[in-house]
Design an enzyme around this catalytic site. Sequence first.
Site, PDB file in Angstrom:
ATOM      1  N   GLN A   1      -4.562  -1.285   9.416  1.00  0.00           N
ATOM      2  CA  GLN A   1      -4.852  -2.536   9.200  1.00  0.00           C
ATOM      3  C   GLN A   1      -5.476  -3.829   9.401  1.00  0.00           C
ATOM      4  O   GLN A   1      -5.244  -3.862  10.879  1.00  0.00           O
ATOM      5  CB  GLN A   1      -3.385  -3.126   8.690  1.00  0.00           C
ATOM      6  CG  GLN A   1      -2.726  -4.178   7.897  1.00  0.00           C
ATOM      7  CD  GLN A   1      -3.763  -4.047   6.607  1.00  0.00           C
ATOM      8  OE1 GLN A   1      -4.057  -3.576   5.103  1.00  0.00           O
ATOM      9  NE2 GLN A   1      -4.166  -5.562   5.995  1.00  0.00           N
TER      10      GLN A   1
ATOM     11  N   ASP B   1     -11.206   2.309   3.457  1.00  0.00           N
ATOM     12  CA  ASP B   1     -11.772   1.661   3.131  1.00  0.00           C
ATOM     13  C   ASP B   1     -12.528   0.933   2.956  1.00  0.00           C
ATOM     14  O   ASP B   1     -12.927   0.070   2.768  1.00  0.00           O
ATOM     15  CB  ASP B   1     -10.805   0.952   4.718  1.00  0.00           C
ATOM     16  CG  ASP B   1      -9.872  -0.037   4.423  1.00  0.00           C
ATOM     17  OD1 ASP B   1      -9.498  -0.465   3.525  1.00  0.00           O
ATOM     18  OD2 ASP B   1      -8.660   0.559   5.621  1.00  0.00           O
TER      19      ASP B   1
ATOM     20  N   LYS C   1       0.627  -1.463   0.065  1.00  0.00           N
ATOM     21  CA  LYS C   1      -0.263   0.022   0.240  1.00  0.00           C
ATOM     22  C   LYS C   1       0.904   1.011  -0.260  1.00  0.00           C
ATOM     23  O   LYS C   1       0.639   2.370  -0.224  1.00  0.00           O
ATOM     24  CB  LYS C   1      -1.185  -0.228   1.321  1.00  0.00           C
ATOM     25  CG  LYS C   1      -2.347  -1.583   0.804  1.00  0.00           C
ATOM     26  CD  LYS C   1      -2.679  -0.992   2.030  1.00  0.00           C
ATOM     27  CE  LYS C   1      -4.180  -2.493   2.245  1.00  0.00           C
ATOM     28  NZ  LYS C   1      -4.561  -2.813   3.134  1.00  0.00           N
TER      29      LYS C   1
HETATM   30  N1  GUN Z   1      -7.290  -6.787   5.962  1.00  0.00           N
HETATM   31  C1  GUN Z   1      -7.300  -7.906   4.996  1.00  0.00           C
HETATM   32  N2  GUN Z   1      -7.851  -7.164   4.051  1.00  0.00           N
HETATM   33  C2  GUN Z   1      -7.171  -5.959   4.651  1.00  0.00           C
HETATM   34  C3  GUN Z   1      -8.049  -4.737   3.838  1.00  0.00           C
HETATM   35  O1  GUN Z   1      -8.425  -4.600   2.739  1.00  0.00           O
HETATM   36  N3  GUN Z   1      -7.819  -3.591   4.664  1.00  0.00           N
HETATM   37  C4  GUN Z   1      -7.612  -3.453   5.767  1.00  0.00           C
HETATM   38  N4  GUN Z   1      -7.224  -2.024   6.328  1.00  0.00           N
HETATM   39  N5  GUN Z   1      -6.916  -4.322   6.852  1.00  0.00           N
HETATM   40  C5  GUN Z   1      -7.242  -5.416   5.520  1.00  0.00           C
END
Ligand code: GUN
Length: 279
Positions: free
Chosen positions: A96, A119, A52
């Site tokens: 996350q 998100d 990311k």
């Molecule tokens: N953990 C697994 N997928 C995601 C996601 O799309 N966003 C976040 N913040 N954590 C995750």
Amino acid sequence: MAEIIDGKKISQEIKEELKERVLRLKEQGKEAALAVIQVGDDPASCVYVNNKKKACQYIGITSLSYELPEDTTEEDLLALIDKLNKDTRVNGILVQLPVPEQIDADKVIRAISPQKDVDGFHPENVGRLVIGEEGFVSCTPAGIIELLKRSGIEIAGKHCVVVGRSNIVGKPMALLMLRENATVTVAHSKTQHLKELCKEADILIVAIGKPQFITAEYIKEGAVVIDVGIHRNENNKLCGDVKYEEVSKLASAITPVPGGVGPMTIAMLMHNCVASMQM
Ligand code: GUN
């Protein structure tokens, strides 16, 4: 043989478009920053978070990294989110998941300002999706819609079966397909006659988290198959929820694992970050 839906290529196209948009916004004096919070050092989370941050750098968004220790209290995390909510330089906030067990993930999701919730997990954004209002949409399902559209696959009027009902993928996926005028069925672990049901799908979207669960027996000839799963098989090779070799012989189009849905999630996160600059 099925057409391979190339998520790597499509995600790259999206990132190029976003890079261009960020450049234009910078000319107008607009900058973007995404706060990326990770609690603990779960190895999978480290990989995702790094990807990311790299994507941010690529398209010209500043990523502010918060790597908090495993024993961080809920109170401390909520205090950081509160600070970032108030910081006008920060457009997006991402925590996350999963978070360690002393922290209530639902509370964390609710603490993020809906205007910074890139998100798309906040109940306000989920509610907006339900009633067809604009808002941030969860990145993986939003990425699947882009994959379908950019591959020229017609959605309206088609029967779409979504296998899986998680808050992050299955539920928003069903709502997005409905918004695109598909006829949607949501199946899950308690669904009876799953095989027969899947075999009725024009578009089958699989997010069940079971390696190579969906075999050729679940597929109608000519169906479009989208595989959200990612696992390692007994030979340590990446595989999805779908048995690719046999299913690709029947489907008209299919996403591979890796290189299908996966890269789209980050591209759509970047899309949401750019959208947050214009809010
Ligand atoms: N953990 C697994 N997928 C995601 C996601 O799309 N966003 C976040 N913040 N954590 C995750």
